[in-house]
Design a protein around this motif. Structure first.
Motif, PDB file in Angstrom:
ATOM      1  N   GLU A   1      49.979  62.649  40.434  1.00 26.27           N
ATOM      2  CA  GLU A   1      48.605  62.667  40.947  1.00 26.27           C
ATOM      3  C   GLU A   1      47.607  62.389  39.828  1.00 26.27           C
ATOM      4  OE1 GLU A   1      47.780  66.297  43.058  1.00 26.27           O
ATOM      5  OE2 GLU A   1      49.491  66.032  44.391  1.00 26.27           O
ATOM      6  N   LEU A   2      47.849  62.980  38.669  1.00 26.71           N
ATOM      7  CA  LEU A   2      46.954  62.770  37.528  1.00 26.71           C
ATOM      8  C   LEU A   2      46.974  61.306  37.101  1.00 26.71           C
ATOM      9  CD1 LEU A   2      45.083  63.988  35.407  1.00 26.71           C
ATOM     10  CD2 LEU A   2      47.086  64.499  34.024  1.00 26.71           C
ATOM     11  N   THR A   3      48.148  60.723  37.055  1.00 26.09           N
ATOM     12  CA  THR A   3      48.265  59.305  36.689  1.00 26.09           C
ATOM     13  C   THR A   3      47.512  58.439  37.697  1.00 26.09           C
ATOM     14  OG1 THR A   3      50.427  59.733  35.695  1.00 26.09           O
ATOM     15  CG2 THR A   3      49.910  57.452  36.223  1.00 26.09           C
ATOM     16  N   SER A   4      47.669  58.770  38.976  1.00 24.60           N
ATOM     17  CA  SER A   4      46.967  58.031  40.025  1.00 24.60           C
ATOM     18  C   SER A   4      45.455  58.186  39.866  1.00 24.60           C
ATOM     19  CB  SER A   4      47.417  58.539  41.393  1.00 24.60           C
ATOM     20  OG  SER A   4      46.656  57.940  42.401  1.00 24.60           O
ATOM     21  N   ASN A   5      45.009  59.403  39.600  1.00 25.33           N
ATOM     22  CA  ASN A   5      43.571  59.648  39.421  1.00 25.33           C
ATOM     23  C   ASN A   5      43.028  58.882  38.219  1.00 25.33           C
ATOM     24  OD1 ASN A   5      43.474  61.318  41.617  1.00 25.33           O
ATOM     25  ND2 ASN A   5      43.540  63.214  40.468  1.00 25.33           N
ATOM     26  N   ILE A   6      43.808  58.846  37.136  1.00 21.34           N
ATOM     27  CA  ILE A   6      43.368  58.121  35.938  1.00 21.34           C
ATOM     28  C   ILE A   6      43.245  56.634  36.254  1.00 21.34           C
ATOM     29  CG2 ILE A   6      44.131  57.381  33.640  1.00 21.34           C
ATOM     30  CD1 ILE A   6      45.219  60.250  33.261  1.00 21.34           C
ATOM     31  N   THR A   7      44.227  56.097  36.978  1.00 16.04           N
ATOM     32  CA  THR A   7      44.192  54.680  37.354  1.00 16.04           C
ATOM     33  C   THR A   7      42.967  54.393  38.222  1.00 16.04           C
ATOM     34  OG1 THR A   7      46.607  54.628  37.298  1.00 16.04           O
ATOM     35  CG2 THR A   7      45.512  52.848  38.460  1.00 16.04           C
ATOM     36  N   ASP A   8      42.726  55.263  39.203  1.00 12.69           N
ATOM     37  CA  ASP A   8      41.548  55.097  40.072  1.00 12.69           C
ATOM     38  C   ASP A   8      40.255  55.158  39.261  1.00 12.69           C
ATOM     39  OD1 ASP A   8      43.300  54.927  42.166  1.00 12.69           O
ATOM     40  OD2 ASP A   8      42.883  56.938  42.961  1.00 12.69           O
ATOM     41  N   LYS A   9      40.201  56.100  38.319  1.00 16.72           N
ATOM     42  CA  LYS A   9      39.003  56.267  37.487  1.00 16.72           C
ATOM     43  C   LYS A   9      38.777  55.019  36.638  1.00 16.72           C
ATOM     44  CE  LYS A   9      37.231  59.061  33.685  1.00 16.72           C
ATOM     45  NZ  LYS A   9      37.621  58.467  32.417  1.00 16.72           N
ATOM     46  N   GLU A  10      39.851  54.501  36.049  1.00 15.21           N
ATOM     47  CA  GLU A  10      39.708  53.296  35.225  1.00 15.21           C
ATOM     48  C   GLU A  10      39.245  52.099  36.066  1.00 15.21           C
ATOM     49  OE1 GLU A  10      43.570  53.055  33.454  1.00 15.21           O
ATOM     50  OE2 GLU A  10      43.045  54.428  31.834  1.00 15.21           O
ATOM     51  N   ALA A  11      39.789  51.991  37.275  1.00 13.93           N
ATOM     52  CA  ALA A  11      39.378  50.897  38.158  1.00 13.93           C
ATOM     53  C   ALA A  11      37.904  51.044  38.531  1.00 13.93           C
ATOM     54  CB  ALA A  11      40.248  50.874  39.410  1.00 13.93           C
ATOM     55  N   ALA A  12      37.482  52.275  38.815  1.00 13.11           N
ATOM     56  CA  ALA A  12      36.078  52.518  39.166  1.00 13.11           C
ATOM     57  C   ALA A  12      35.162  52.207  37.986  1.00 13.11           C
ATOM     58  CB  ALA A  12      35.892  53.968  39.614  1.00 13.11           C
ATOM     59  N   GLU A  13      35.590  52.598  36.779  1.00 17.44           N
ATOM     60  CA  GLU A  13      34.780  52.315  35.597  1.00 17.44           C
ATOM     61  C   GLU A  13      34.661  50.805  35.371  1.00 17.44           C
ATOM     62  OE1 GLU A  13      36.804  54.533  32.558  1.00 17.44           O
ATOM     63  OE2 GLU A  13      35.581  56.322  32.885  1.00 17.44           O
ATOM     64  N   ALA A  14      35.763  50.093  35.571  1.00 14.17           N
ATOM     65  CA  ALA A  14      35.726  48.636  35.409  1.00 14.17           C
ATOM     66  C   ALA A  14      34.788  48.014  36.441  1.00 14.17           C
ATOM     67  CB  ALA A  14      37.132  48.061  35.550  1.00 14.17           C
ATOM     68  N   HIS A  15      34.843  48.524  37.666  1.00 14.09           N
ATOM     69  CA  HIS A  15      33.966  48.019  38.726  1.00 14.09           C
ATOM     70  C   HIS A  15      32.500  48.290  38.377  1.00 14.09           C
ATOM     71  CE1 HIS A  15      32.733  46.810  42.712  1.00 14.09           C
ATOM     72  NE2 HIS A  15      32.076  47.943  42.846  1.00 14.09           N
ATOM     73  N   LEU A  16      32.237  49.510  37.897  1.00 17.48           N
ATOM     74  CA  LEU A  16      30.854  49.848  37.519  1.00 17.48           C
ATOM     75  C   LEU A  16      30.375  48.982  36.370  1.00 17.48           C
ATOM     76  CD1 LEU A  16      30.825  53.750  37.761  1.00 17.48           C
ATOM     77  CD2 LEU A  16      29.572  52.133  39.177  1.00 17.48           C
ATOM     78  N   ALA A  17      31.247  48.747  35.397  1.00 12.79           N
ATOM     79  CA  ALA A  17      30.867  47.905  34.266  1.00 12.79           C
ATOM     80  C   ALA A  17      30.554  46.493  34.752  1.00 12.79           C
ATOM     81  CB  ALA A  17      31.993  47.880  33.232  1.00 12.79           C
ATOM     82  N   GLN A  18      31.341  46.031  35.686  1.00 11.89           N
ATOM     83  CA  GLN A  18      31.121  44.691  36.231  1.00 11.89           C
ATOM     84  C   GLN A  18      29.797  44.643  36.999  1.00 11.89           C
ATOM     85  OE1 GLN A  18      33.945  43.462  39.238  1.00 11.89           O
ATOM     86  NE2 GLN A  18      34.092  41.440  38.289  1.00 11.89           N
ATOM     87  N   MET A  19      29.523  45.693  37.758  1.00  5.44           N
ATOM     88  CA  MET A  19      28.301  45.728  38.561  1.00  5.44           C
ATOM     89  C   MET A  19      27.057  45.961  37.700  1.00  5.44           C
ATOM     90  SD  MET A  19      29.336  44.951  41.466  1.00  5.44           S
ATOM     91  CE  MET A  19      27.873  45.182  42.449  1.00  5.44           C
ATOM     92  N   ALA A  20      27.262  46.506  36.502  1.00  4.03           N
ATOM     93  CA  ALA A  20      26.116  46.790  35.635  1.00  4.03           C
ATOM     94  C   ALA A  20      25.563  45.511  35.011  1.00  4.03           C
ATOM     95  CB  ALA A  20      26.522  47.779  34.546  1.00  4.03           C
ATOM     96  N   ASN A  21      26.281  44.415  35.145  1.00  2.00           N
ATOM     97  CA  ASN A  21      25.832  43.140  34.597  1.00  2.00           C
ATOM     98  C   ASN A  21      24.658  42.633  35.447  1.00  2.00           C
ATOM     99  OD1 ASN A  21      25.488  40.517  33.832  1.00  2.00           O
ATOM    100  ND2 ASN A  21      27.661  40.015  33.793  1.00  2.00           N
ATOM    101  N   PRO A  22      23.461  42.581  34.881  1.00  3.86           N
ATOM    102  CA  PRO A  22      22.278  42.202  35.675  1.00  3.86           C
ATOM    103  C   PRO A  22      22.353  40.780  36.233  1.00  3.86           C
ATOM    104  CG  PRO A  22      21.648  42.804  33.420  1.00  3.86           C
ATOM    105  CD  PRO A  22      23.119  42.942  33.523  1.00  3.86           C
TER     106      PRO A  22
END
Length: 111
Positions: A44-65
């Motif tokens: 579960e922790l590994t899955s949560n970490i993967t989800d968190k990393e994917a969300a962070e990557a998505h946010l970083a991508q969306m932060a590009n003006p």
């Protein structure tokens, strides 16, 4: 007498060994359950970490003006296209309704 005493000690020792073996079996069962729970938590922790990393990557991508502006422009163009299509559909339906009403009036007038 000594033999009898040894027999009692042997019996008590045997009972202690049986009791310790039973406790050992219970502890092994509990340990196996705990290991299973730990493995599940790790998964579960590994899955949560993967989800968190994917969300962070998505946010970083969306932060590009620039990307965000492009996405808004694209969405606006799509909305305009859909609205134009909707207007054409409404005009076409209105024309069909007028034609149908005219036919009904003609049919009523011919009776």
């Amino acid at each position: 007498k000594a033999f009898k005493k040894l027999g009692f000690e042997h019996q008590r020792t045997k009972e202690k060994v049986e009791d310790l073996e039973f406790q050992n079996k219970e502890l092994r069962t509990k340990l196996a359950e705990m290991m299973t729970a730990i493995k599940q938590l790790k998964a579960e922790l590994t899955s949560n970490i993967t989800d968190k990393e994917a969300a962070e990557a998505h946010l970083a991508q969306m932060a590009n003006p620039e990307r965000e502006a492009y996405m808004h422009k694209y969405a606006l163009e799509k909305l305009k296209e859909e609205f134009e299509k909707y207007k054409k559909d409404v005009i076409e339906k209105e024309a069909n309704l007028k034609r149908d009403v005219r036919r009904l009036q003609e049919n009523l007038a011919n009776r």
